[in-house]
Design a protein around this motif. Structure first.
Motif, PDB file in Angstrom:
ATOM      1  N   THR A 102       6.107   6.568  11.793  1.00  0.00           N
ATOM      2  CA  THR A 102       5.132   7.416  10.962  1.00  0.00           C
ATOM      3  C   THR A 102       5.950   7.754   9.699  1.00  0.00           C
ATOM      4  O   THR A 102       7.069   8.178   9.728  1.00  0.00           O
ATOM      5  CB  THR A 102       5.202   8.839  11.762  1.00  0.00           C
ATOM      6  OG1 THR A 102       4.320   8.266  13.168  1.00  0.00           O
ATOM      7  CG2 THR A 102       4.244   9.859  10.952  1.00  0.00           C
ATOM      8  N   ALA A 103       5.544   7.855   8.624  1.00  0.00           N
ATOM      9  CA  ALA A 103       6.029   8.158   7.291  1.00  0.00           C
ATOM     10  C   ALA A 103       6.466   9.324   7.221  1.00  0.00           C
ATOM     11  O   ALA A 103       5.792  10.386   7.429  1.00  0.00           O
ATOM     12  CB  ALA A 103       5.095   7.756   5.999  1.00  0.00           C
ATOM     13  N   GLU A 104       7.752   9.508   6.676  1.00  0.00           N
ATOM     14  CA  GLU A 104       8.137  11.039   6.552  1.00  0.00           C
ATOM     15  C   GLU A 104       8.132  11.649   5.299  1.00  0.00           C
ATOM     16  O   GLU A 104       8.860  12.505   4.691  1.00  0.00           O
ATOM     17  CB  GLU A 104       9.463  11.112   7.125  1.00  0.00           C
ATOM     18  CG  GLU A 104       9.604  10.789   8.716  1.00  0.00           C
ATOM     19  CD  GLU A 104      11.162  10.882   9.169  1.00  0.00           C
ATOM     20  OE1 GLU A 104      12.054  11.063   8.365  1.00  0.00           O
ATOM     21  OE2 GLU A 104      11.086  10.891  10.295  1.00  0.00           O
ATOM     22  N   ARG A 105       7.826  10.555   4.378  1.00  0.00           N
ATOM     23  CA  ARG A 105       7.742  10.634   3.014  1.00  0.00           C
ATOM     24  C   ARG A 105       6.683   9.832   2.252  1.00  0.00           C
ATOM     25  O   ARG A 105       6.376   8.829   3.002  1.00  0.00           O
ATOM     26  CB  ARG A 105       9.228  10.365   2.268  1.00  0.00           C
ATOM     27  CG  ARG A 105       9.703   8.941   2.261  1.00  0.00           C
ATOM     28  CD  ARG A 105      10.642   8.410   1.669  1.00  0.00           C
ATOM     29  NE  ARG A 105      11.278   7.141   1.989  1.00  0.00           N
ATOM     30  CZ  ARG A 105      12.058   6.421   0.995  1.00  0.00           C
ATOM     31  NH1 ARG A 105      12.703   7.289   0.148  1.00  0.00           N
ATOM     32  NH2 ARG A 105      12.377   5.059   1.444  1.00  0.00           N
ATOM     33  N   PRO A 106       6.416   9.989   1.093  1.00  0.00           N
ATOM     34  CA  PRO A 106       5.422   9.060   0.441  1.00  0.00           C
ATOM     35  C   PRO A 106       6.178   7.669   0.185  1.00  0.00           C
ATOM     36  O   PRO A 106       7.269   7.507   0.093  1.00  0.00           O
ATOM     37  CB  PRO A 106       5.227   9.757  -1.086  1.00  0.00           C
ATOM     38  CG  PRO A 106       5.430  11.073  -0.804  1.00  0.00           C
ATOM     39  CD  PRO A 106       6.538  11.365   0.048  1.00  0.00           C
ATOM     40  N   SER A 107       5.565   6.649   1.034  1.00  0.00           N
ATOM     41  CA  SER A 107       6.230   5.513   1.089  1.00  0.00           C
ATOM     42  C   SER A 107       5.453   4.254   0.370  1.00  0.00           C
ATOM     43  O   SER A 107       4.058   4.359   0.179  1.00  0.00           O
ATOM     44  CB  SER A 107       6.402   5.298   2.396  1.00  0.00           C
ATOM     45  OG  SER A 107       7.168   6.091   3.013  1.00  0.00           O
ATOM     46  N   VAL A 108       5.788   3.339   0.143  1.00  0.00           N
ATOM     47  CA  VAL A 108       5.308   2.134  -0.360  1.00  0.00           C
ATOM     48  C   VAL A 108       5.841   0.811   0.804  1.00  0.00           C
ATOM     49  O   VAL A 108       6.694   0.416   0.886  1.00  0.00           O
ATOM     50  CB  VAL A 108       5.747   1.429  -1.787  1.00  0.00           C
ATOM     51  CG1 VAL A 108       5.193   0.271  -2.112  1.00  0.00           C
ATOM     52  CG2 VAL A 108       5.504   2.506  -2.826  1.00  0.00           C
ATOM     53  N   ILE A 109       4.508   0.195   1.645  1.00  0.00           N
ATOM     54  CA  ILE A 109       4.753  -0.512   2.374  1.00  0.00           C
ATOM     55  C   ILE A 109       4.408  -1.847   2.046  1.00  0.00           C
ATOM     56  O   ILE A 109       3.127  -2.073   1.806  1.00  0.00           O
ATOM     57  CB  ILE A 109       4.018   0.080   3.810  1.00  0.00           C
ATOM     58  CG1 ILE A 109       4.620   1.581   4.190  1.00  0.00           C
ATOM     59  CG2 ILE A 109       4.192  -0.848   4.936  1.00  0.00           C
ATOM     60  CD1 ILE A 109       5.958   1.541   4.447  1.00  0.00           C
ATOM     61  N   ALA A 110       5.227  -2.898   2.257  1.00  0.00           N
ATOM     62  CA  ALA A 110       4.880  -4.309   2.019  1.00  0.00           C
ATOM     63  C   ALA A 110       4.288  -4.959   3.384  1.00  0.00           C
ATOM     64  O   ALA A 110       5.105  -5.003   4.191  1.00  0.00           O
ATOM     65  CB  ALA A 110       5.992  -5.043   1.407  1.00  0.00           C
ATOM     66  N   THR A 111       3.187  -5.555   3.307  1.00  0.00           N
ATOM     67  CA  THR A 111       2.844  -6.460   4.433  1.00  0.00           C
ATOM     68  C   THR A 111       3.393  -7.974   4.026  1.00  0.00           C
ATOM     69  O   THR A 111       2.965  -8.364   3.035  1.00  0.00           O
ATOM     70  CB  THR A 111       1.200  -6.472   4.676  1.00  0.00           C
ATOM     71  OG1 THR A 111       1.081  -4.934   4.943  1.00  0.00           O
ATOM     72  CG2 THR A 111       1.004  -7.221   5.642  1.00  0.00           C
ATOM     73  N   VAL A 112       4.025  -8.463   5.152  1.00  0.00           N
ATOM     74  CA  VAL A 112       4.969  -9.500   4.835  1.00  0.00           C
ATOM     75  C   VAL A 112       4.447 -10.683   5.738  1.00  0.00           C
ATOM     76  O   VAL A 112       4.187 -10.524   6.811  1.00  0.00           O
ATOM     77  CB  VAL A 112       6.339  -9.369   4.684  1.00  0.00           C
ATOM     78  CG1 VAL A 112       7.158 -10.559   4.756  1.00  0.00           C
ATOM     79  CG2 VAL A 112       6.801  -8.490   3.765  1.00  0.00           C
ATOM     80  N   ALA A 113       4.108 -12.068   5.234  1.00  0.00           N
ATOM     81  CA  ALA A 113       3.993 -12.999   6.181  1.00  0.00           C
ATOM     82  C   ALA A 113       4.948 -13.520   6.888  1.00  0.00           C
ATOM     83  O   ALA A 113       6.056 -13.930   6.632  1.00  0.00           O
ATOM     84  CB  ALA A 113       3.503 -14.339   5.135  1.00  0.00           C
ATOM     85  N   ARG A 134       0.794  -1.319  -0.020  1.00  0.00           N
ATOM     86  CA  ARG A 134       0.088  -0.083  -0.091  1.00  0.00           C
ATOM     87  C   ARG A 134       1.048   1.377  -0.255  1.00  0.00           C
ATOM     88  O   ARG A 134       1.964   1.060   0.412  1.00  0.00           O
ATOM     89  CB  ARG A 134      -1.109   0.017   1.403  1.00  0.00           C
ATOM     90  CG  ARG A 134      -0.253   0.088   2.720  1.00  0.00           C
ATOM     91  CD  ARG A 134      -1.146   0.397   3.752  1.00  0.00           C
ATOM     92  NE  ARG A 134      -1.975  -1.049   3.710  1.00  0.00           N
ATOM     93  CZ  ARG A 134      -3.067  -1.257   3.526  1.00  0.00           C
ATOM     94  NH1 ARG A 134      -3.957  -0.402   3.138  1.00  0.00           N
ATOM     95  NH2 ARG A 134      -3.708  -2.553   3.704  1.00  0.00           N
ATOM     96  N   GLU A 135       0.395   2.418  -0.520  1.00  0.00           N
ATOM     97  CA  GLU A 135       1.095   3.523  -0.422  1.00  0.00           C
ATOM     98  C   GLU A 135       0.627   4.252   0.711  1.00  0.00           C
ATOM     99  O   GLU A 135      -0.686   4.428   1.210  1.00  0.00           O
ATOM    100  CB  GLU A 135       0.757   4.422  -2.023  1.00  0.00           C
ATOM    101  CG  GLU A 135       1.327   3.804  -2.884  1.00  0.00           C
ATOM    102  CD  GLU A 135       0.894   4.507  -4.122  1.00  0.00           C
ATOM    103  OE1 GLU A 135       0.159   5.639  -4.006  1.00  0.00           O
ATOM    104  OE2 GLU A 135       1.389   4.292  -5.299  1.00  0.00           O
ATOM    105  N   VAL A 136       1.622   5.216   1.333  1.00  0.00           N
ATOM    106  CA  VAL A 136       1.367   5.545   2.941  1.00  0.00           C
ATOM    107  C   VAL A 136       1.927   7.073   2.479  1.00  0.00           C
ATOM    108  O   VAL A 136       3.055   7.194   2.001  1.00  0.00           O
ATOM    109  CB  VAL A 136       1.916   4.914   3.867  1.00  0.00           C
ATOM    110  CG1 VAL A 136       1.878   5.659   5.231  1.00  0.00           C
ATOM    111  CG2 VAL A 136       1.570   3.422   4.084  1.00  0.00           C
TER     112      VAL A 136
END
Length: 349
Positions: free
Chosen positions: A249-260, A234-236
């Motif tokens: 807390t995101a300090e820049r536009p970020s791409v976060i992967a949710t990992v198993a 997701r983009e944060v």
């Protein structure tokens, strides 16, 4: 498929055993410690690999673990039980031909009365104050026990991972005092003791963690890769938080992967916002808290979304991950969860 892949390099484990066998010396037998399901890696495959490499004696913590090793190997190899002869174990010890390392006067009495003539060893306390017969007790029972024909007299070093620690020499002195002149084969060195040199080797060494790529055997070949699949991305936006407790807390536009993968899988919660995962040779920071089943990873700087990320592999071994978690490699290995799909890698030659 959402479960992670734990790849165990059986060739690496075999190579580590052969290397520690060479370090032990030609006149010294080298056993293999395969307790705790071979340090979490799967005792059936690991024990068979070690037996094929030349190991003929194995050590486990409990009789129940010995049953699994006997099932894997069949008759022949000796299986020493470090917890000794516990109440209720007599039938298993007899039927599976296990060799208890007797730790107390109570165990000595139990074994000699219940299974006269059955193989046994004796564990001696030389200063660790954990398991083993103490000096005064040993002086009282040694004549009777030696006449009964123990397979082995053994003790365990408390500080073998610190070569300069004075406890090593102190324990060695006590071990000599307790065993010299008995004529019984002796064992004092696990992985760390092997590295201390031949004065600690005696007749049998019993490497454990070094077989599986862990310290203090720095020359070990890494034996484990743990690859975690990416379930979702997701983009944060800056100012948004990720995970329980809103700790990152995101300090820049970020791409976060949710990992198993999470603490139910043996990834300690202390890795939260500290660890790195890897896409090939590119590190990706774990952000937010480790939860039961999931972790979240910042993959903003990757050119594309990966299908999976490594948390153990060429760029991060068990001891490096343990350092980040504030623990030791043993704990990382033995906590590797049952949900992982275990894959075994070995040569076909």
């Amino acid at each position: 498929m959402a479960t992670a892949n734990l790849t165990v390099d059986l060739d690496a484990i075999a190579a580590n055993w052969r290397a520690l066998n060479r370090l032990s010396g030609q006149s010294v037998q080298t056993a293999a410690v395969v307790k705790a399901d071979a340090y979490g890696l799967g005792v059936t495959r690991v024990a068979r690999t070690l037996a094929a490499s030349g190991a003929r004696r194995f050590f486990v913590a409990y009789a129940e673990e010995g049953a699994a090793v006997r099932q894997a190997l069949g008759p022949g190899p000796q299986i020493g039980v470090l917890s000794g002869h516990m109440p209720g174990d007599t039938e298993m010890i007899h039927d599976l031909d296990l060799t208890p390392m007797l730790n107390s006067l109570e165990q000595i009495t139990r074994h000699l009365e219940a299974l006269p003539g059955h193989a046994f060893g004796v564990q001696l306390d030389t200063g660790m104050n954990r398991l083993g017969v103490e000096m005064l007790e040993w002086q009282a029972v040694a004549p009777i026990l030696i006449e009964a024909g123990p397979e082995l007299l053994m003790s365990h070093l408390a500080c073998a991972d610190d070569p300069d620690h004075p406890a090593n020499e102190a324990q060695l002195k006590v071990f000599h005092e307790m065993t010299d002149g008995t004529g019984v084969p002796r064992s004092f060195a696990a992985t760390g003791g092997i590295l201390l040199g031949q004065r600690y080797h005696f007749d049998l060494t019993r490497p454990g963690v070094g077989l599986y790529g862990g310290k203090p055997y720095d020359a070990a070949i890494p034996a484990v890769t743990l690859t975690l699949p990416v379930i979702q991305t997701r983009e944060v936006e800056p100012g948004e938080t990720v995970g329980y407790g809103c700790t990152w807390t995101a300090e820049r536009p970020s791409v976060i992967a949710t990992v198993a993968g999470g603490y139910a899988d043996g990834l300690p919660r202390t890795l939260s916002s500290k660890a790195q995962l890897w896409d090939g040779d590119t590190p990706c920071p774990l952000v937010g808290r480790v939860s039961m089943d999931l972790i979240t990873v910042d993959i903003t700087d990757l050119p594309e979304v990966p299908r999976s990320l490594d948390i153990l592999g060429p760029n991060q071994g068990v001891d490096a991950l343990a350092d980040t978690a504030g623990t030791i490699g043993y704990e990382i290995l033995t906590a590797l969860g049952a949900r992982y799909t275990r894959r075994y890698q070995e040569s076909t030659a």
